[in-house]
Design a protein around this motif. Structure first.
Motif, PDB file in Angstrom:
ATOM      1  N   GLU A 174       1.409 -49.966  63.819  1.00 55.80           N
ATOM      2  CA  GLU A 174       1.295 -49.425  62.473  1.00 55.80           C
ATOM      3  C   GLU A 174       2.019 -48.089  62.428  1.00 55.80           C
ATOM      4  OE1 GLU A 174      -2.432 -47.512  61.173  1.00 55.80           O
ATOM      5  OE2 GLU A 174      -3.276 -48.172  63.080  1.00 55.80           O
ATOM      6  N   HIS A 175       2.355 -47.677  61.208  1.00 56.10           N
ATOM      7  CA  HIS A 175       2.889 -46.333  61.014  1.00 56.10           C
ATOM      8  C   HIS A 175       1.746 -45.410  60.617  1.00 56.10           C
ATOM      9  CE1 HIS A 175       6.843 -48.415  60.683  1.00 56.10           C
ATOM     10  NE2 HIS A 175       7.258 -47.302  61.243  1.00 56.10           N
ATOM     11  N   ILE A 176       1.863 -44.171  61.029  1.00 60.54           N
ATOM     12  CA  ILE A 176       0.824 -43.175  60.772  1.00 60.54           C
ATOM     13  C   ILE A 176       1.477 -41.898  60.244  1.00 60.54           C
ATOM     14  CG2 ILE A 176      -0.816 -44.022  62.504  1.00 60.54           C
ATOM     15  CD1 ILE A 176       0.429 -41.884  64.405  1.00 60.54           C
ATOM     16  N   MET A 177       0.665 -40.973  59.800  1.00 60.22           N
ATOM     17  CA  MET A 177       1.151 -39.669  59.388  1.00 60.22           C
ATOM     18  C   MET A 177       0.821 -38.667  60.499  1.00 60.22           C
ATOM     19  SD  MET A 177       2.679 -38.122  56.806  1.00 60.22           S
ATOM     20  CE  MET A 177       2.271 -39.131  55.379  1.00 60.22           C
ATOM     21  N   VAL A 178       1.836 -38.152  61.168  1.00 57.54           N
ATOM     22  CA  VAL A 178       1.609 -37.094  62.153  1.00 57.54           C
ATOM     23  C   VAL A 178       1.667 -35.764  61.420  1.00 57.54           C
ATOM     24  CG1 VAL A 178       2.396 -38.323  64.211  1.00 57.54           C
ATOM     25  CG2 VAL A 178       4.074 -37.181  62.783  1.00 57.54           C
ATOM     26  N   VAL A 179       0.766 -34.863  61.791  1.00 55.07           N
ATOM     27  CA  VAL A 179       0.670 -33.579  61.084  1.00 55.07           C
ATOM     28  C   VAL A 179       0.590 -32.444  62.092  1.00 55.07           C
ATOM     29  CG1 VAL A 179      -0.452 -34.585  59.051  1.00 55.07           C
ATOM     30  CG2 VAL A 179      -1.853 -33.770  60.954  1.00 55.07           C
ATOM     31  N   SER A 180       0.957 -31.260  61.641  1.00 55.32           N
ATOM     32  CA  SER A 180       0.892 -30.075  62.508  1.00 55.32           C
ATOM     33  C   SER A 180      -0.562 -29.677  62.730  1.00 55.32           C
ATOM     34  CB  SER A 180       1.661 -28.914  61.877  1.00 55.32           C
ATOM     35  OG  SER A 180       1.000 -28.474  60.698  1.00 55.32           O
ATOM     36  N   ASP A 246       2.333 -44.283  73.561  1.00 59.06           N
ATOM     37  CA  ASP A 246       3.092 -44.341  74.811  1.00 59.06           C
ATOM     38  C   ASP A 246       3.408 -42.946  75.345  1.00 59.06           C
ATOM     39  OD1 ASP A 246       3.030 -47.072  74.773  1.00 59.06           O
ATOM     40  OD2 ASP A 246       5.032 -47.321  73.924  1.00 59.06           O
ATOM     41  N   ARG A 247       3.546 -41.985  74.433  1.00 59.47           N
ATOM     42  CA  ARG A 247       3.836 -40.608  74.845  1.00 59.47           C
ATOM     43  C   ARG A 247       2.592 -39.904  75.392  1.00 59.47           C
ATOM     44  NH1 ARG A 247       8.208 -37.973  71.700  1.00 59.47           N
ATOM     45  NH2 ARG A 247       6.932 -36.092  71.710  1.00 59.47           N
ATOM     46  N   GLN A 248       1.420 -40.411  75.020  1.00 61.87           N
ATOM     47  CA  GLN A 248       0.139 -39.777  75.388  1.00 61.87           C
ATOM     48  C   GLN A 248       0.140 -38.298  74.990  1.00 61.87           C
ATOM     49  OE1 GLN A 248      -0.269 -40.736  79.596  1.00 61.87           O
ATOM     50  NE2 GLN A 248      -1.252 -42.673  79.096  1.00 61.87           N
ATOM     51  N   ASP A 249       0.585 -38.056  73.768  1.00 63.96           N
ATOM     52  CA  ASP A 249       0.671 -36.700  73.242  1.00 63.96           C
ATOM     53  C   ASP A 249      -0.613 -36.359  72.482  1.00 63.96           C
ATOM     54  OD1 ASP A 249       1.804 -34.237  72.464  1.00 63.96           O
ATOM     55  OD2 ASP A 249       3.791 -35.171  72.348  1.00 63.96           O
ATOM     56  N   ASP A 250      -0.847 -35.076  72.283  1.00 67.14           N
ATOM     57  CA  ASP A 250      -2.067 -34.648  71.580  1.00 67.14           C
ATOM     58  C   ASP A 250      -1.788 -34.316  70.111  1.00 67.14           C
ATOM     59  OD1 ASP A 250      -0.570 -32.386  71.963  1.00 67.14           O
ATOM     60  OD2 ASP A 250      -2.233 -31.119  72.645  1.00 67.14           O
ATOM     61  N   ILE A 251      -0.736 -34.922  69.574  1.00 68.37           N
ATOM     62  CA  ILE A 251      -0.374 -34.668  68.177  1.00 68.37           C
ATOM     63  C   ILE A 251      -1.464 -35.210  67.245  1.00 68.37           C
ATOM     64  CG2 ILE A 251       1.247 -35.351  66.350  1.00 68.37           C
ATOM     65  CD1 ILE A 251       2.394 -33.252  68.102  1.00 68.37           C
ATOM     66  N   LYS A 252      -1.811 -34.426  66.230  1.00 68.93           N
ATOM     67  CA  LYS A 252      -2.777 -34.879  65.227  1.00 68.93           C
ATOM     68  C   LYS A 252      -2.131 -35.916  64.314  1.00 68.93           C
ATOM     69  CE  LYS A 252      -5.027 -31.809  62.901  1.00 68.93           C
ATOM     70  NZ  LYS A 252      -5.283 -30.586  62.082  1.00 68.93           N
ATOM     71  N   PHE A 253      -2.914 -36.914  63.907  1.00 67.48           N
ATOM     72  CA  PHE A 253      -2.368 -37.902  62.978  1.00 67.48           C
ATOM     73  C   PHE A 253      -3.463 -38.476  62.095  1.00 67.48           C
ATOM     74  CE2 PHE A 253      -3.595 -40.434  66.650  1.00 67.48           C
ATOM     75  CZ  PHE A 253      -4.130 -41.594  66.098  1.00 67.48           C
ATOM     76  N   MET A 254      -3.040 -39.128  61.025  1.00 68.86           N
ATOM     77  CA  MET A 254      -3.963 -39.760  60.091  1.00 68.86           C
ATOM     78  C   MET A 254      -3.371 -41.107  59.669  1.00 68.86           C
ATOM     79  SD  MET A 254      -3.215 -37.038  57.020  1.00 68.86           S
ATOM     80  CE  MET A 254      -4.022 -37.925  55.709  1.00 68.86           C
TER      81      MET A 254
END
Length: 308
Positions: A174-180, A246-254
């Protein structure tokens, strides 16, 4: 050019034309009469008969006459027919394999085609518009896009055709919204949103999601979004969840409300030039959708290594 050379050239063209014609038929199908084929390809009946004899001698097909009912295909060798069209191999283009889902799709397509005897190679290119241009220019025989992108191109009257569809979640989860990290959860006037005009999916999803909001669009390459978020150059961007996992990043998303917008962004399809009759006919015979999806599943579950 002497008469003999002209006749041989005419025969070669006719052999190629008939090979393409027969690629689109199945065992048991009735073929056109010699007279019908001669009219179709604007050549002499003798040339048609010689071309058919050549295809039979090359073990490309076996024909069976049934009297007044006509002539039918008893056996057909699609790989040999492909070779006789002059095509030694196929080259496709798809998105950069930055997720296991893409790696699995690439593996499935390559394995299924190569195992069927069709020598196939894949190239990788970021941006669906770039892949479309390369397909239109004849650099590739087929391209992989999302259903959303393919439908958009068809609506724009692009000279393409969809030749294989792989179902929901074959392209992305799915596509998500990544946010700062500073984003407060409210999209308001002036919110800086990353947009990639070379990616139809990303561009259309972004425009659809923010169609009623006065946000500020920031033109970036898709690969630059995460860095731009971290460096506070943008506040949000639509992104592929597979890549984030896959990146295992801590980016916030919704999440995005895809159903409400009736967005078909998760299905992978294969497109080809509309004028190309060889690839659709061949793929309908040798590229099994379920086999491709099984390879994709095995790669995603890390049960086999990607091979493409």
């Amino acid at each position: 050019m002497d008469v003999q050379s002209k006749l041989m050239q005419k025969l070669g063209i006719t052999i190629n034309s008939l090979a393409i014609e027969f690629l689109q038929l199945n065992e048991g199908d009735r073929i056109k009469t010699v007279a019908e084929l001669a009219e179709t390809y604007e050549t002499a009946r003798g040339t048609i008969q010689s071309a058919i004899k050549f295809l039979k001698d090359q073990n490309a097909l076996t024909l069976e006459s049934r009297g007044h009912l006509g002539t039918f295909i008893k056996e057909i060798n699609y790989i040999r027919l492909l070779e006789l069209t002059g095509i030694k191999s196929l080259v496709g283009v798809m998105p950069l394999p930055y997720s296991k889902r893409y790696e699995g799709l690439a593996t499935g397509i390559c394995k299924c085609l190569n195992d069927s005897g069709v020598n196939t190679n894949l190239a990788f290119m970021r941006g669906s518009n770039h892949r479309l241009k390369a397909l239109e220019d004849g650099r590739y025989d087929f391209a992989v896009t999302s259903r959303l992108t393919a439908d958009f191109y068809l609506e724009q009257n692009k000279d393409i055709q969809i030749i294989k569809t792989f179902g929901d979640f074959s392209y992305v989860n799915e596509h998500i919204m990544v946010v700062s990290k500073k984003f407060d959860g409210m999209f308001k006037k002036g919110t800086r949103v990353g947009i990639d005009t070379s990616s139809i999916d990303q561009f259309m999803l972004t425009k659809t999601y923010f169609e009623d909001l006065e946000v500020e669009y920031v033109n970036l390459n898709y690969s630059q979004f995460i860095t731009a978020l971290k460096e506070n150059e943008i506040d949000a961007a639509i992104w592929n969840l597979d890549d984030l996992q896959d990146r295992q990043d801590d980016i916030k998303f919704m999440p995005l409300n895809r159903e409400e917008k009736n967005i078909k962004d998760t299905e992978a399809v294969i497109i080809a030039n509309k004028r190309n009759s060889i690839v659709p006919a061949l793929f309908s015979r040798v590229l099994d959708i379920e086999d491709v999806k099984e390879y994709q599943r095995l790669v995603m579950e890390k049960k086999i290594m990607p091979q493409y």
